[in-house]
Write a protein that holds these residues in place. Sequence first.
Motif, PDB file in Angstrom:
ATOM      1  N   ASP A 123      -1.427   8.103  -7.300  1.00 42.88           N
ATOM      2  CA  ASP A 123      -0.655   6.919  -6.896  1.00 42.88           C
ATOM      3  C   ASP A 123       0.123   7.179  -5.610  1.00 42.88           C
ATOM      4  O   ASP A 123       0.364   6.252  -4.833  1.00 42.88           O
ATOM      5  CB  ASP A 123       0.336   6.540  -8.009  1.00 42.88           C
ATOM      6  CG  ASP A 123      -0.365   6.228  -9.315  1.00 42.88           C
ATOM      7  OD1 ASP A 123      -1.053   5.195  -9.391  1.00 42.88           O
ATOM      8  OD2 ASP A 123      -0.247   7.043 -10.262  1.00 42.88           O
ATOM      9  N   ALA A 141       0.763  10.273  -2.365  1.00 36.88           N
ATOM     10  CA  ALA A 141       0.465  11.556  -1.716  1.00 36.88           C
ATOM     11  C   ALA A 141       1.562  11.828  -0.698  1.00 36.88           C
ATOM     12  O   ALA A 141       2.051  10.908  -0.030  1.00 36.88           O
ATOM     13  CB  ALA A 141      -0.904  11.527  -1.037  1.00 36.88           C
ATOM     14  N   LEU A 143      -6.204   8.855  -2.940  1.00 39.43           N
ATOM     15  CA  LEU A 143      -5.329   7.795  -3.437  1.00 39.43           C
ATOM     16  C   LEU A 143      -6.108   6.662  -4.105  1.00 39.43           C
ATOM     17  O   LEU A 143      -7.205   6.302  -3.679  1.00 39.43           O
ATOM     18  CB  LEU A 143      -4.516   7.202  -2.280  1.00 39.43           C
ATOM     19  CG  LEU A 143      -3.386   8.064  -1.713  1.00 39.43           C
ATOM     20  CD1 LEU A 143      -2.872   7.462  -0.417  1.00 39.43           C
ATOM     21  CD2 LEU A 143      -2.254   8.225  -2.727  1.00 39.43           C
ATOM     22  N   GLY A 175      -2.399   2.871  -3.196  1.00 36.83           N
ATOM     23  CA  GLY A 175      -1.627   4.110  -3.259  1.00 36.83           C
ATOM     24  C   GLY A 175      -0.821   4.313  -1.982  1.00 36.83           C
ATOM     25  O   GLY A 175      -1.147   3.778  -0.920  1.00 36.83           O
ATOM     26  N   PHE A 229       1.122   6.857   0.839  1.00 33.77           N
ATOM     27  CA  PHE A 229       1.149   8.170   1.490  1.00 33.77           C
ATOM     28  C   PHE A 229       2.401   8.268   2.341  1.00 33.77           C
ATOM     29  O   PHE A 229       2.703   7.378   3.131  1.00 33.77           O
ATOM     30  CB  PHE A 229      -0.099   8.346   2.352  1.00 33.77           C
ATOM     31  CG  PHE A 229      -0.101   9.591   3.206  1.00 33.77           C
ATOM     32  CD1 PHE A 229       0.282  10.827   2.694  1.00 33.77           C
ATOM     33  CD2 PHE A 229      -0.493   9.536   4.537  1.00 33.77           C
ATOM     34  CE1 PHE A 229       0.278  11.970   3.482  1.00 33.77           C
ATOM     35  CE2 PHE A 229      -0.511  10.673   5.339  1.00 33.77           C
ATOM     36  CZ  PHE A 229      -0.124  11.885   4.806  1.00 33.77           C
ATOM     37  N   LYS A 287       0.270   2.623   3.198  1.00 35.13           N
ATOM     38  CA  LYS A 287      -0.374   2.185   1.961  1.00 35.13           C
ATOM     39  C   LYS A 287      -1.885   2.119   2.166  1.00 35.13           C
ATOM     40  O   LYS A 287      -2.352   1.710   3.235  1.00 35.13           O
ATOM     41  CB  LYS A 287       0.162   0.811   1.536  1.00 35.13           C
ATOM     42  CG  LYS A 287      -0.459   0.279   0.242  1.00 35.13           C
ATOM     43  CD  LYS A 287       0.123  -1.069  -0.144  1.00 35.13           C
ATOM     44  CE  LYS A 287       1.487  -0.935  -0.773  1.00 35.13           C
ATOM     45  NZ  LYS A 287       1.943  -2.211  -1.390  1.00 35.13           N
ATOM     46  N   LYS A 288      -2.626   2.511   1.139  1.00 39.94           N
ATOM     47  CA  LYS A 288      -4.093   2.433   1.179  1.00 39.94           C
ATOM     48  C   LYS A 288      -4.516   1.001   0.905  1.00 39.94           C
ATOM     49  O   LYS A 288      -4.284   0.458  -0.165  1.00 39.94           O
ATOM     50  CB  LYS A 288      -4.699   3.380   0.148  1.00 39.94           C
ATOM     51  CG  LYS A 288      -6.221   3.407   0.157  1.00 39.94           C
ATOM     52  CD  LYS A 288      -6.742   4.438  -0.833  1.00 39.94           C
ATOM     53  CE  LYS A 288      -8.250   4.500  -0.864  1.00 39.94           C
ATOM     54  NZ  LYS A 288      -8.738   5.552  -1.814  1.00 39.94           N
TER      55      LYS A 288
END
Length: 245
Positions: free
Chosen positions: A104, A106, A133, A137, A139, A242-243
């Motif tokens: 969720d 990194a 991720l 998710g 980062f 954000k992914k």
Amino acid sequence: MKSWFKEWFNSPYYHQLYFKRDDKEAADFINHLVDHLQPSQDSLMLDVACGKGRHSIQLASKGFDVTGIDLSFESIQEAQKHESERLHFFVHDMRLPFWINYFDFAFNFFTSFGYFDTRREHDNAIRTIAQSLKPNGVFVIDYLNLKVAEKQQEPESSMQIGEVNFTITKWSDENHLYKKIIVQDPKTPTPSIFMEKVARFTLVDFTEMLKHHQMEIQEVFGDYQFGKYDLENSPRLIIVAKKIL
């Protein structure tokens, strides 16, 4: 030939030189970070280039499930002494794929990026993080602010830690910041010489690399208290991305 970071980060002198990076510093930053991100208690977290795991340990102490990876065998050996059901450490090269669509969050703390020779290698590292991720998710990367780092760069300095003397020379070129560390230890017959090299990445560079791997920057901060990022004056470049798929 070994990469500089494999030689230096596996050296006991590295940990001796940077001994001031203490647990309180890590705890304070993690507290700010968790308060800001508000992760759910069941969040799975990845600490990329975790070193001896001081940030991972702080995150796990808050109840999150944390996995730390680092290239340094010696650092991971030390970190593994703290392993538990919710805290795991592995020797792993960030340029190579790790667990896919698993985490969720990194994190990459304390300028633990920018060490490689080519943009492709750095891009591979960002790809590893993005792939690790889940969709949406988050980062967080904590990098130096290039402008301030160069402004404060002291060409040469020295310090004595115990019986060991460290002489540090700093310089830069168009691609990297460099640091040469000469270690004089009475226990060894000749001085040891180590290098550090960090890529001159700016917010624009990170924006491009992250976007290439479907990550979009959400926020940018300039210090560990999450103050506003100022190109000319902020000590750090802290990016929250954000992914997006």
